[in-house]
Design a protein around this motif. Structure first.
Motif, PDB file in Angstrom:
ATOM      1  N   UNK A 218      61.936  23.564  44.748  1.00 21.38           N
ATOM      2  CA  UNK A 218      61.648  24.991  44.697  1.00 21.38           C
ATOM      3  C   UNK A 218      60.889  25.149  43.393  1.00 21.38           C
ATOM      4  N   UNK A 219      59.607  25.367  43.449  1.00 20.20           N
ATOM      5  CA  UNK A 219      58.843  25.338  42.222  1.00 20.20           C
ATOM      6  C   UNK A 219      58.833  26.664  41.491  1.00 20.20           C
ATOM      7  N   UNK A 220      59.665  27.550  41.919  1.00 21.85           N
ATOM      8  CA  UNK A 220      59.799  28.778  41.175  1.00 21.85           C
ATOM      9  C   UNK A 220      60.947  29.617  41.689  1.00 21.85           C
TER      10      UNK A 220
ATOM     11  N   UNK B  23      62.613  28.846  36.898  1.00 21.59           N
ATOM     12  CA  UNK B  23      63.372  27.611  37.068  1.00 21.59           C
ATOM     13  C   UNK B  23      62.868  26.851  38.282  1.00 21.59           C
ATOM     14  N   UNK B  24      62.786  25.525  38.156  1.00 20.51           N
ATOM     15  CA  UNK B  24      62.464  24.639  39.277  1.00 20.51           C
ATOM     16  C   UNK B  24      63.775  24.012  39.732  1.00 20.51           C
ATOM     17  N   UNK B  25      64.143  24.252  40.980  1.00 17.73           N
ATOM     18  CA  UNK B  25      65.417  23.791  41.516  1.00 17.73           C
ATOM     19  C   UNK B  25      65.130  22.824  42.669  1.00 17.73           C
ATOM     20  N   UNK B  26      65.772  21.652  42.697  1.00 12.91           N
ATOM     21  CA  UNK B  26      65.567  20.735  43.825  1.00 12.91           C
ATOM     22  C   UNK B  26      65.982  21.392  45.143  1.00 12.91           C
ATOM     23  N   UNK B  27      65.186  21.178  46.188  1.00 15.39           N
ATOM     24  CA  UNK B  27      65.498  21.752  47.499  1.00 15.39           C
ATOM     25  C   UNK B  27      66.881  21.313  47.966  1.00 15.39           C
ATOM     26  N   UNK B  28      67.265  20.086  47.644  1.00 14.05           N
ATOM     27  CA  UNK B  28      68.593  19.605  48.055  1.00 14.05           C
ATOM     28  C   UNK B  28      69.700  20.503  47.499  1.00 14.05           C
ATOM     29  N   UNK B  29      69.505  21.003  46.290  1.00 16.36           N
ATOM     30  CA  UNK B  29      70.501  21.892  45.684  1.00 16.36           C
ATOM     31  C   UNK B  29      70.503  23.250  46.379  1.00 16.36           C
ATOM     32  N   UNK B  30      69.330  23.720  46.780  1.00 19.18           N
ATOM     33  CA  UNK B  30      69.245  24.988  47.507  1.00 19.18           C
ATOM     34  C   UNK B  30      69.900  24.869  48.883  1.00 19.18           C
ATOM     35  N   UNK B  31      69.669  23.736  49.548  1.00 13.08           N
ATOM     36  CA  UNK B  31      70.244  23.527  50.886  1.00 13.08           C
ATOM     37  C   UNK B  31      71.768  23.475  50.840  1.00 13.08           C
ATOM     38  N   UNK B  32      72.327  23.149  49.694  1.00 12.15           N
ATOM     39  CA  UNK B  32      73.783  23.115  49.537  1.00 12.15           C
ATOM     40  C   UNK B  32      74.354  24.495  49.214  1.00 12.15           C
ATOM     41  N   UNK B  33      73.485  25.482  49.055  1.00 10.62           N
ATOM     42  CA  UNK B  33      73.922  26.822  48.684  1.00 10.62           C
ATOM     43  C   UNK B  33      74.157  27.719  49.888  1.00 10.62           C
ATOM     44  N   UNK B  34      74.087  29.023  49.628  1.00  9.48           N
ATOM     45  CA  UNK B  34      74.289  30.032  50.657  1.00  9.48           C
ATOM     46  C   UNK B  34      73.071  30.948  50.719  1.00  9.48           C
ATOM     47  N   UNK B  35      72.692  31.342  51.939  1.00  4.37           N
ATOM     48  CA  UNK B  35      71.533  32.198  52.191  1.00  4.37           C
ATOM     49  C   UNK B  35      72.000  33.629  52.429  1.00  4.37           C
TER      50      UNK B  35
ATOM     51  N   UNK C 155      49.502  29.126  31.864  1.00  9.17           N
ATOM     52  CA  UNK C 155      49.733  27.810  32.464  1.00  9.17           C
ATOM     53  C   UNK C 155      50.940  27.854  33.413  1.00  9.17           C
ATOM     54  N   UNK C 156      52.040  28.483  32.980  1.00  9.46           N
ATOM     55  CA  UNK C 156      53.222  28.604  33.841  1.00  9.46           C
ATOM     56  C   UNK C 156      52.897  29.419  35.092  1.00  9.46           C
ATOM     57  N   UNK C 157      52.178  30.497  34.916  1.00  7.96           N
ATOM     58  CA  UNK C 157      51.838  31.350  36.058  1.00  7.96           C
ATOM     59  C   UNK C 157      50.983  30.592  37.063  1.00  7.96           C
ATOM     60  N   UNK C 158      50.033  29.791  36.578  1.00  8.52           N
ATOM     61  CA  UNK C 158      49.212  28.981  37.486  1.00  8.52           C
ATOM     62  C   UNK C 158      50.059  27.938  38.197  1.00  8.52           C
ATOM     63  N   UNK C 159      50.933  27.254  37.442  1.00  9.11           N
ATOM     64  CA  UNK C 159      51.783  26.217  38.026  1.00  9.11           C
ATOM     65  C   UNK C 159      52.643  26.772  39.150  1.00  9.11           C
ATOM     66  N   UNK C 160      53.169  27.973  38.973  1.00  8.72           N
ATOM     67  CA  UNK C 160      54.069  28.565  39.951  1.00  8.72           C
ATOM     68  C   UNK C 160      53.350  29.451  40.972  1.00  8.72           C
ATOM     69  N   UNK C 161      52.034  29.494  40.924  1.00  5.41           N
ATOM     70  CA  UNK C 161      51.279  30.252  41.919  1.00  5.41           C
ATOM     71  C   UNK C 161      51.371  31.747  41.752  1.00  5.41           C
ATOM     72  N   UNK C 162      51.590  32.183  40.528  1.00  9.67           N
ATOM     73  CA  UNK C 162      51.685  33.620  40.255  1.00  9.67           C
ATOM     74  C   UNK C 162      50.316  34.090  39.789  1.00  9.67           C
TER      75      UNK C 162
END
Length: 158
Positions: A63-65, A111-123, A148-155
């Motif tokens: 999750x890149x942002x 924050x950049x969060x690994x997708x695996x950590x998100x999949x272990x969460x709740x929606x 630079x951060x805004x470009x990296x995260x597509x903002x």
């Protein structure tokens, strides 16, 4: 299976995080740690946190942002004007399953969060279109994030 078990199974399915549900504006609750960039005191190493996804890189599994959702700002902290201006109020009334209280989406830090950590969460659904637009308006204009951060995260300004 009795009615209570059916209800529990239904709710578990409703809150299950799937790759299809990982999209901009998704509301997720998961356990985050120091590895994810959180800072703890008193020996704590992890904590359940609510977050809003602002971007996903499924190819690289991250999750890149995301912005964290906090109930309160620390009253003892000395926040800058720029940081305070980067807080977006989310009304508990609009997100009763996700929020216990009116809370702040912290657009002053990403924050950049690994997708695996998100999949272990709740929606818990998605932000409304109005809240998502307003949140991105803050992300695009805040001085707490570098270009630079805004470009990296597509903002970017629309």
């Amino acid at each position: 299976m009795d009615l209570r078990e059916l209800q529990s199974a239904y709710l578990a399915d409703q809150h299950k995080v799937t790759e299809e549900r990982l999209e901009i504006g998704a509301l997720i609750r998961t356990v985050l740690s120091e590895e994810d960039g959180l800072v703890f005191k008193n020996g704590r190493t992890e904590k359940p946190k609510r977050l809003v996804i602002i971007g996903i890189d499924k190819e690289n599994g991250v999750c890149y942002g995301s912005v964290l959702v906090n109930t309160n700002l620390n009253p003892r902290a000395n926040y800058s004007e720029e940081y305070l201006a980067a807080q977006y109020m989310l009304s508990q009334e609009n997100y009763p399953e996700f929020l216990d209280y009116d809370s702040f989406a912290d657009c002053g830090m990403l924050f950049s969060i690994p997708i695996s950590k998100l999949l272990a969460g709740e929606y818990f659904g998605k932000l409304s279109e109005d809240d998502l637009k307003d949140l991105f308006d803050i992300l695009e204009t805040t001085e707490t994030l570098s270009t630079k951060q805004k470009k990296r995260y597509g903002i970017k300004r629309r």
